[in-house]
Design an enzyme around this catalytic site. Sequence first.
Site, PDB file in Angstrom:
ATOM      1  N   LYS A 125       0.824  -1.203   0.000  1.00 30.05           N
ATOM      2  CA  LYS A 125       0.000   0.000   0.000  1.00 30.05           C
ATOM      3  C   LYS A 125       0.863   1.260   0.000  1.00 30.05           C
ATOM      4  O   LYS A 125       0.652   2.179  -0.779  1.00 30.05           O
ATOM      5  CB  LYS A 125      -0.940  -0.004   1.197  1.00 30.05           C
ATOM      6  CG  LYS A 125      -1.902   1.173   1.218  1.00 30.05           C
ATOM      7  CD  LYS A 125      -2.809   1.164   2.447  1.00 30.05           C
ATOM      8  CE  LYS A 125      -3.830   0.068   2.388  1.00 30.05           C
ATOM      9  NZ  LYS A 125      -4.820   0.166   3.499  1.00 30.05           N
ATOM     10  N   GLU A 134      10.169  -5.920   3.680  1.00 35.46           N
ATOM     11  CA  GLU A 134      10.383  -7.202   3.007  1.00 35.46           C
ATOM     12  C   GLU A 134       9.992  -7.122   1.538  1.00 35.46           C
ATOM     13  O   GLU A 134      10.720  -7.607   0.646  1.00 35.46           O
ATOM     14  CB  GLU A 134       9.561  -8.301   3.699  1.00 35.46           C
ATOM     15  CG  GLU A 134       9.944  -8.559   5.143  1.00 35.46           C
ATOM     16  CD  GLU A 134       9.117  -7.760   6.135  1.00 35.46           C
ATOM     17  OE1 GLU A 134       9.022  -8.189   7.300  1.00 35.46           O
ATOM     18  OE2 GLU A 134       8.558  -6.703   5.746  1.00 35.46           O
ATOM     19  N   GLY A 178      -5.218  -5.265   5.443  1.00 37.14           N
ATOM     20  CA  GLY A 178      -4.408  -6.193   4.650  1.00 37.14           C
ATOM     21  C   GLY A 178      -4.940  -7.605   4.630  1.00 37.14           C
ATOM     22  O   GLY A 178      -5.021  -8.251   3.580  1.00 37.14           O
ATOM     23  N   ARG A 179      -5.342  -8.114   5.787  1.00 34.16           N
ATOM     24  CA  ARG A 179      -5.807  -9.504   5.852  1.00 34.16           C
ATOM     25  C   ARG A 179      -7.233  -9.668   5.341  1.00 34.16           C
ATOM     26  O   ARG A 179      -7.750 -10.778   5.294  1.00 34.16           O
ATOM     27  CB  ARG A 179      -5.674 -10.031   7.274  1.00 34.16           C
ATOM     28  CG  ARG A 179      -6.397  -9.210   8.327  1.00 34.16           C
ATOM     29  CD  ARG A 179      -5.947  -9.615   9.740  1.00 34.16           C
ATOM     30  NE  ARG A 179      -6.525  -8.767  10.780  1.00 34.16           N
ATOM     31  CZ  ARG A 179      -6.019  -7.602  11.156  1.00 34.16           C
ATOM     32  NH1 ARG A 179      -4.947  -7.117  10.551  1.00 34.16           N
ATOM     33  NH2 ARG A 179      -6.575  -6.912  12.137  1.00 34.16           N
ATOM     34  N   GLU A 191      -4.266 -12.404  13.830  1.00 38.96           N
ATOM     35  CA  GLU A 191      -3.871 -11.006  13.760  1.00 38.96           C
ATOM     36  C   GLU A 191      -5.064 -10.111  14.094  1.00 38.96           C
ATOM     37  O   GLU A 191      -4.893  -8.991  14.567  1.00 38.96           O
ATOM     38  CB  GLU A 191      -3.324 -10.662  12.368  1.00 38.96           C
ATOM     39  CG  GLU A 191      -2.653  -9.295  12.304  1.00 38.96           C
ATOM     40  CD  GLU A 191      -1.889  -9.064  11.020  1.00 38.96           C
ATOM     41  OE1 GLU A 191      -0.671  -9.352  10.983  1.00 38.96           O
ATOM     42  OE2 GLU A 191      -2.504  -8.606  10.035  1.00 38.96           O
ATOM     43  N   HIS A 235      -2.563 -38.982   9.425  1.00 38.64           N
ATOM     44  CA  HIS A 235      -1.345 -39.768   9.652  1.00 38.64           C
ATOM     45  C   HIS A 235      -0.258 -38.906  10.285  1.00 38.64           C
ATOM     46  O   HIS A 235       0.923 -39.225  10.198  1.00 38.64           O
ATOM     47  CB  HIS A 235      -0.864 -40.368   8.329  1.00 38.64           C
ATOM     48  CG  HIS A 235      -1.853 -41.333   7.745  1.00 38.64           C
ATOM     49  ND1 HIS A 235      -1.795 -42.694   7.978  1.00 38.64           N
ATOM     50  CD2 HIS A 235      -2.958 -41.134   6.975  1.00 38.64           C
ATOM     51  CE1 HIS A 235      -2.803 -43.286   7.357  1.00 38.64           C
ATOM     52  NE2 HIS A 235      -3.520 -42.366   6.739  1.00 38.64           N
ATOM     53  N   LYS A 291       9.030  -4.918  14.057  1.00 39.99           N
ATOM     54  CA  LYS A 291       9.443  -4.239  12.821  1.00 39.99           C
ATOM     55  C   LYS A 291      10.310  -3.022  13.126  1.00 39.99           C
ATOM     56  O   LYS A 291      11.332  -2.781  12.475  1.00 39.99           O
ATOM     57  CB  LYS A 291       8.208  -3.825  12.014  1.00 39.99           C
ATOM     58  CG  LYS A 291       7.489  -4.987  11.349  1.00 39.99           C
ATOM     59  CD  LYS A 291       6.077  -4.637  10.928  1.00 39.99           C
ATOM     60  CE  LYS A 291       5.993  -3.507   9.962  1.00 39.99           C
ATOM     61  NZ  LYS A 291       4.609  -3.251   9.503  1.00 39.99           N
TER      62      LYS A 291
END
Length: 549
Positions: free
Chosen positions: A212, A218, A274-275, A360, A391, A511
């Site tokens: 944004k 990152e 964001g999510r 979050e 399994h 951060k």
Amino acid sequence: MSTKSVIKPLTQRQAWKSLGAHHKKISKLHLRELFAADKQRGEKMTAEAAGLFLDYSKNRITAETLKLLLQLAKESGLRGRMDAMFRGDKINFTENRAVLHTALRAPRNAKIFVDGKNVVPDVHAVLDKLTAFAKRIRSGAWKGHTGKRIKSIVNIGIGGSDLGPVMDYEALKHYAKRDMKFVFVSNVDGADFVEAVHDLDPAETLFIVSSKTFTTQETMTNAESARDWLLKGLGGNKNAVAKHFVAVSTNAEKVSAFGIDTANMFGFWDWVGGRYSMDSAIGLSTMLAIGPENYLAMLAGFHELDEHFRTAPFEKNLPVLMALLSVWNTNFLGAETIAVLPYENYLKRFPAYLQQLTMESNGKHVTLAGTKVNYETSPIYWGEPGTNGQHSFYQLIHQGTRLIPCDFIAFAKALTPLGRHHDILLANVFAQSEALAFGKTAAEVRAENVPAALVPHKVFEGNRPSNTILADKLTPAVLGKLVALYEHIVFVQGAIWSVNPFDQWGVELGKALAQRIVPELENKTLPPLKHDSSTNNLIRRYRKMKSRA
């Protein structure tokens, strides 16, 4: 309705107190007893909407439990908070923002206002722009710097700019354009980028940089490496960047400075978290993969579930019911996690996507009023597709010491029919929920002539709660419904727990500290270190080890 309304603190609400007393009364009841007492329980405790069928009968509840949970929803002001969200009130009050991911899938003629402006025309303007761009890429009309058509798409993002697109692509791969390759880069670990582009031809590769602000550390580190890789492969001509990079961002100045033509910048808004953004321009890679028609079908699925959530009475409302059951399991039965178990291999990234969406959002330790909570909030969400998980970790779910409620997700029809596979797959879904609920008693084990010494090891206590969600088959529309279902579950949980599901201050401290530490690792001369003794020692040790390389 204000987020700071006069709703009583959770533990002071009458329904909460009643639920506590009710839990003591029924805590020793086993699901075997509950089903024996009501032969129609499996039919009664179901709900269906928007093509999703929910069986919640295998939860450790009675009709009275459900009545009290629904009363808790009312006492928590859930209806008012829902109305506030849908009409565009700034319910994310810590950031002074509206919460309108539902506007991203609203029909073109809808009217949803933020600060007096109808945002729906802007949403559809971006959607139209995405559609036009996707058609150019998919048809081959868009050419790269050397005149070759684009065959590889690399989505660069992190968090919601990665988890949504990755999950979407894997979930809808059956519908994807197979003569194109789609890869995703998120981790700042260089291995992620290097492996992603290892077999790609720069002349045929398009990068989507999703940030944004166009400052996410990152994402921009990976984007800069991508630009270097591209220019190295195409002879260093900086004009090539505009033909091989597009941006999902709102920062035109930084996008332009990077070398991207702002005509190929796709925006979104501060009322999209964001999510909650996979159906915004963040979904560009999804549209490129499955095509505009399928993408629009996915949005329609989102909207159908939105409308169900907005209008259905609470006792028939899928997100409300599932959220209330999670509150019961978390706050009264002591469950710390929820396992999401899709019996559909295409949904293998769905649990990972839900981890951000849920934890979050509701992983908060203070209430809307800023007071410390004195009850548990978000459980840990996790999971893997069946039957692989059977399994692996199902041993813990069946016979471990922790109570782990499960959400099973399955489909009546396979996208890739193959012999007996799908019947066997679905048999396992139904078997697992049955085994979790009813278990196997010592008497039943002994009746199988098991040696006495082995009997305790073969007992299944049962009484382990689960939901089962069934749909016809995994289509783009159904995926939209599933994602919207869990988005609204998160919302309801937040309303009950009196937390803000739409900020994420918990990601900020690490951060900020990382930004401070980076120059302490990179500078030729070690600056004075002012961390704790452990962190200072680790920095010195890393610098020493790095110098030996």
